[in-house]
Design a protein around this motif. Structure first.
Motif, PDB file in Angstrom:
ATOM      1  N   ARG A 180     -10.908   0.833  12.929  1.00 17.12           N
ATOM      2  CA  ARG A 180     -11.449  -0.484  13.250  1.00 17.12           C
ATOM      3  C   ARG A 180     -10.365  -1.558  13.163  1.00 17.12           C
ATOM      4  O   ARG A 180     -10.643  -2.749  13.265  1.00 17.12           O
ATOM      5  CB  ARG A 180     -12.589  -0.819  12.288  1.00 17.12           C
ATOM      6  CG  ARG A 180     -13.844   0.039  12.500  1.00 17.12           C
ATOM      7  CD  ARG A 180     -14.917  -0.319  11.491  1.00 17.12           C
ATOM      8  NE  ARG A 180     -14.590   0.197  10.174  1.00 17.12           N
ATOM      9  CZ  ARG A 180     -15.172  -0.215   9.042  1.00 17.12           C
ATOM     10  NH1 ARG A 180     -16.084  -1.168   9.089  1.00 17.12           N
ATOM     11  NH2 ARG A 180     -14.832   0.320   7.885  1.00 17.12           N
ATOM     12  N   ASN A 181      -9.114  -1.111  12.976  1.00 12.49           N
ATOM     13  CA  ASN A 181      -7.989  -2.039  12.885  1.00 12.49           C
ATOM     14  C   ASN A 181      -7.251  -2.068  14.218  1.00 12.49           C
ATOM     15  O   ASN A 181      -6.807  -1.018  14.700  1.00 12.49           O
ATOM     16  CB  ASN A 181      -7.049  -1.615  11.751  1.00 12.49           C
ATOM     17  CG  ASN A 181      -5.929  -2.616  11.544  1.00 12.49           C
ATOM     18  OD1 ASN A 181      -4.933  -2.598  12.261  1.00 12.49           O
ATOM     19  ND2 ASN A 181      -6.109  -3.490  10.567  1.00 12.49           N
ATOM     20  N   VAL A 186       4.001  -2.512  12.607  1.00 12.75           N
ATOM     21  CA  VAL A 186       2.619  -2.445  12.120  1.00 12.75           C
ATOM     22  C   VAL A 186       2.594  -2.389  10.590  1.00 12.75           C
ATOM     23  O   VAL A 186       1.805  -3.080   9.938  1.00 12.75           O
ATOM     24  CB  VAL A 186       1.896  -1.219  12.718  1.00 12.75           C
ATOM     25  CG1 VAL A 186       0.561  -0.970  12.020  1.00 12.75           C
ATOM     26  CG2 VAL A 186       1.680  -1.417  14.212  1.00 12.75           C
ATOM     27  N   ALA A 187       3.463  -1.577  10.019  1.00  4.19           N
ATOM     28  CA  ALA A 187       3.508  -1.451   8.557  1.00  4.19           C
ATOM     29  C   ALA A 187       3.848  -2.786   7.906  1.00  4.19           C
ATOM     30  O   ALA A 187       3.273  -3.142   6.867  1.00  4.19           O
ATOM     31  CB  ALA A 187       4.532  -0.393   8.156  1.00  4.19           C
ATOM     32  N   GLY A 188       4.758  -3.526   8.505  1.00  7.50           N
ATOM     33  CA  GLY A 188       5.120  -4.827   7.951  1.00  7.50           C
ATOM     34  C   GLY A 188       3.945  -5.791   7.946  1.00  7.50           C
ATOM     35  O   GLY A 188       3.738  -6.539   6.983  1.00  7.50           O
ATOM     36  N   GLN A 189       3.170  -5.777   9.012  1.00 11.81           N
ATOM     37  CA  GLN A 189       2.026  -6.686   9.104  1.00 11.81           C
ATOM     38  C   GLN A 189       0.869  -6.274   8.190  1.00 11.81           C
ATOM     39  O   GLN A 189       0.084  -7.126   7.764  1.00 11.81           O
ATOM     40  CB  GLN A 189       1.530  -6.756  10.547  1.00 11.81           C
ATOM     41  CG  GLN A 189       2.523  -7.395  11.512  1.00 11.81           C
ATOM     42  CD  GLN A 189       1.917  -7.590  12.888  1.00 11.81           C
ATOM     43  OE1 GLN A 189       0.971  -8.341  13.061  1.00 11.81           O
ATOM     44  NE2 GLN A 189       2.480  -6.898  13.879  1.00 11.81           N
ATOM     45  N   LEU A 190       0.781  -4.971   7.894  1.00 10.19           N
ATOM     46  CA  LEU A 190      -0.322  -4.479   7.075  1.00 10.19           C
ATOM     47  C   LEU A 190       0.094  -4.166   5.643  1.00 10.19           C
ATOM     48  O   LEU A 190      -0.700  -3.637   4.866  1.00 10.19           O
ATOM     49  CB  LEU A 190      -0.933  -3.230   7.719  1.00 10.19           C
ATOM     50  CG  LEU A 190      -1.565  -3.442   9.098  1.00 10.19           C
ATOM     51  CD1 LEU A 190      -2.066  -2.113   9.664  1.00 10.19           C
ATOM     52  CD2 LEU A 190      -2.700  -4.460   9.035  1.00 10.19           C
ATOM     53  N   VAL A 223     -12.139   1.929   2.683  1.00 14.23           N
ATOM     54  CA  VAL A 223     -11.405   0.733   3.097  1.00 14.23           C
ATOM     55  C   VAL A 223     -10.528   0.268   1.940  1.00 14.23           C
ATOM     56  O   VAL A 223     -11.006   0.065   0.815  1.00 14.23           O
ATOM     57  CB  VAL A 223     -12.382  -0.387   3.518  1.00 14.23           C
ATOM     58  CG1 VAL A 223     -11.619  -1.678   3.810  1.00 14.23           C
ATOM     59  CG2 VAL A 223     -13.185   0.041   4.740  1.00 14.23           C
ATOM     60  N   ILE A 224      -9.226   0.119   2.219  1.00 14.26           N
ATOM     61  CA  ILE A 224      -8.287  -0.265   1.173  1.00 14.26           C
ATOM     62  C   ILE A 224      -7.739  -1.669   1.359  1.00 14.26           C
ATOM     63  O   ILE A 224      -7.065  -2.199   0.483  1.00 14.26           O
ATOM     64  CB  ILE A 224      -7.115   0.744   1.094  1.00 14.26           C
ATOM     65  CG1 ILE A 224      -6.433   0.888   2.455  1.00 14.26           C
ATOM     66  CG2 ILE A 224      -7.605   2.095   0.584  1.00 14.26           C
ATOM     67  CD1 ILE A 224      -5.226   1.823   2.435  1.00 14.26           C
ATOM     68  N   ALA A 225      -8.008  -2.280   2.504  1.00 11.52           N
ATOM     69  CA  ALA A 225      -7.585  -3.661   2.751  1.00 11.52           C
ATOM     70  C   ALA A 225      -8.408  -4.205   3.911  1.00 11.52           C
ATOM     71  O   ALA A 225      -8.913  -3.441   4.747  1.00 11.52           O
ATOM     72  CB  ALA A 225      -6.096  -3.727   3.092  1.00 11.52           C
ATOM     73  N   THR A 226      -8.536  -5.537   3.947  1.00 11.15           N
ATOM     74  CA  THR A 226      -9.321  -6.158   5.018  1.00 11.15           C
ATOM     75  C   THR A 226      -8.523  -7.281   5.665  1.00 11.15           C
ATOM     76  O   THR A 226      -8.871  -8.460   5.524  1.00 11.15           O
ATOM     77  CB  THR A 226     -10.661  -6.696   4.478  1.00 11.15           C
ATOM     78  OG1 THR A 226     -10.390  -7.568   3.361  1.00 11.15           O
ATOM     79  CG2 THR A 226     -11.568  -5.577   4.045  1.00 11.15           C
ATOM     80  N   PRO A 227      -7.437  -6.928   6.386  1.00 10.97           N
ATOM     81  CA  PRO A 227      -6.647  -7.945   7.086  1.00 10.97           C
ATOM     82  C   PRO A 227      -7.418  -8.515   8.277  1.00 10.97           C
ATOM     83  O   PRO A 227      -8.482  -7.997   8.649  1.00 10.97           O
ATOM     84  CB  PRO A 227      -5.415  -7.172   7.543  1.00 10.97           C
ATOM     85  CG  PRO A 227      -5.894  -5.766   7.690  1.00 10.97           C
ATOM     86  CD  PRO A 227      -6.906  -5.569   6.602  1.00 10.97           C
ATOM     87  N   ALA A 228      -6.846  -9.564   8.889  1.00 12.44           N
ATOM     88  CA  ALA A 228      -7.506 -10.209  10.020  1.00 12.44           C
ATOM     89  C   ALA A 228      -7.649  -9.276  11.213  1.00 12.44           C
ATOM     90  O   ALA A 228      -8.516  -9.481  12.068  1.00 12.44           O
ATOM     91  CB  ALA A 228      -6.723 -11.457  10.425  1.00 12.44           C
ATOM     92  N   THR A 229      -6.820  -8.236  11.267  1.00  6.05           N
ATOM     93  CA  THR A 229      -6.859  -7.304  12.400  1.00  6.05           C
ATOM     94  C   THR A 229      -7.920  -6.224  12.273  1.00  6.05           C
ATOM     95  O   THR A 229      -8.043  -5.371  13.139  1.00  6.05           O
ATOM     96  CB  THR A 229      -5.482  -6.631  12.577  1.00  6.05           C
ATOM     97  OG1 THR A 229      -5.076  -6.073  11.311  1.00  6.05           O
ATOM     98  CG2 THR A 229      -4.438  -7.639  13.044  1.00  6.05           C
ATOM     99  N   ILE A 235       0.850  -1.182   0.000  1.00  7.87           N
ATOM    100  CA  ILE A 235       0.000   0.000   0.000  1.00  7.87           C
ATOM    101  C   ILE A 235       0.887   1.234   0.000  1.00  7.87           C
ATOM    102  O   ILE A 235       1.680   1.441   0.903  1.00  7.87           O
ATOM    103  CB  ILE A 235      -0.927  -0.003   1.226  1.00  7.87           C
ATOM    104  CG1 ILE A 235      -1.804  -1.267   1.192  1.00  7.87           C
ATOM    105  CG2 ILE A 235      -1.789   1.234   1.272  1.00  7.87           C
ATOM    106  CD1 ILE A 235      -2.556  -1.504   2.463  1.00  7.87           C
ATOM    107  N   GLY A 236       0.799   2.055  -1.039  1.00  8.01           N
ATOM    108  CA  GLY A 236       1.760   3.129  -1.238  1.00  8.01           C
ATOM    109  C   GLY A 236       1.572   4.333  -0.336  1.00  8.01           C
ATOM    110  O   GLY A 236       0.629   4.431   0.434  1.00  8.01           O
ATOM    111  N   LEU A 237       2.501   5.271  -0.466  1.00  6.95           N
ATOM    112  CA  LEU A 237       2.493   6.478   0.355  1.00  6.95           C
ATOM    113  C   LEU A 237       1.454   7.481  -0.120  1.00  6.95           C
ATOM    114  O   LEU A 237       0.803   8.137   0.679  1.00  6.95           O
ATOM    115  CB  LEU A 237       3.873   7.138   0.312  1.00  6.95           C
ATOM    116  CG  LEU A 237       5.045   6.361   0.899  1.00  6.95           C
ATOM    117  CD1 LEU A 237       6.328   7.109   0.607  1.00  6.95           C
ATOM    118  CD2 LEU A 237       4.866   6.181   2.389  1.00  6.95           C
TER     119      LEU A 237
END
Length: 213
Positions: free
Chosen positions: A136-137, A78-82, A14-20, A2-4
């Motif tokens: 919500r993350n 956090v950035a690495g996980q997302l 919403v740009i992504a829906t990770p488990a978190t 996900i870019g800068l």
């Protein structure tokens, strides 16, 4: 990744829906903003250790260095996980702050350092509060919690220097810069460039200000 750069002007998108939890543009921008803040406030802390004319200024410098080192580690985690791409340089505007302080000497340095940082950290505190109440993350929420303590600590020790010009702070916090987006957005990292890591000072005795423990 996900870019800068902001894709749209819709922070709630919403740009992504990770488990978190759902990740919005505002969440993404916040993680980048935390990283960018450290990339210029950390070297200013190092500068203040060398150039500060009072013990209070040098104490504030220690808090800046170690507070941002810890916060930087959290933002990179956090950035690495997302899958968020982080900058290796601060924004052009923030680099301009560093250049101004690098040219300062004596008590002028103390005043400019305390005032500029107090104003920018005041703005950041408002952003932290907004993200903390809307995200919500869970990873972003945890980062906001840590950032709140770190930045509030910075604000506290900067005010304790007695060098903050509150008239200037108020003016900066209540007016928009009018700068173009490219001036306030950190540049993307160069491909293949190692990630910049902010490290605590050797033999650090850092502890949060009593008012925010």
């Amino acid at each position: 990744m996900i870019g800068l750069q902001k894709v749209t002007s819709a922070p709630e998108r919403v740009i992504a829906t990770p488990a978190t939890g759902p990740l919005t543009e505002a969440d993404r921008d916040f993680v980048v903003e935390v990283r960018s803040a450290g990339l210029w406030e950390y070297p200013v802390g190092q500068m203040a250790l060398r150039k500060g004319t009072t013990k209070a200024v040098r104490t504030a410098a220690e808090h800046l260095i170690d507070g941002h080192a810890s916060l930087d580690a959290a933002s990179r985690n956090v950035a690495g996980q997302l899958a968020i791409t982080l900058p290796n340089q601060a924004s052009p505007q923030q680099q301009g702050f560093v250049a101004t302080l690098n040219a300062d000497t004596g008590r002028q340095f103390d005043t400019d350092m305390a005032t500029i940082l107090r104003a920018t950290d005041g703005r950041l505190l408002a952003t932290i509060a907004s993200i903390r109440t809307t995200t919500r993350n869970s990873l972003v929420r945890s980062l906001a919690n840590q950032a709140n303590g770190t930045i509030l600590d910075s604000v506290t020790v900067l005010e304790q220097t007695g060098r903050v010009d509150f008239n200037q702070v108020l003016a900066q916090e209540t007016t928009t810069s009018g700068l173009p987006a490219q001036a306030v957005t950190p540049p993307p990292p160069v491909a293949g460039q190692p990630q910049v890591v902010l490290t605590p000072a050797a033999n650090s005795t850092f502890s949060p200000s009593p008012s925010v423990r």
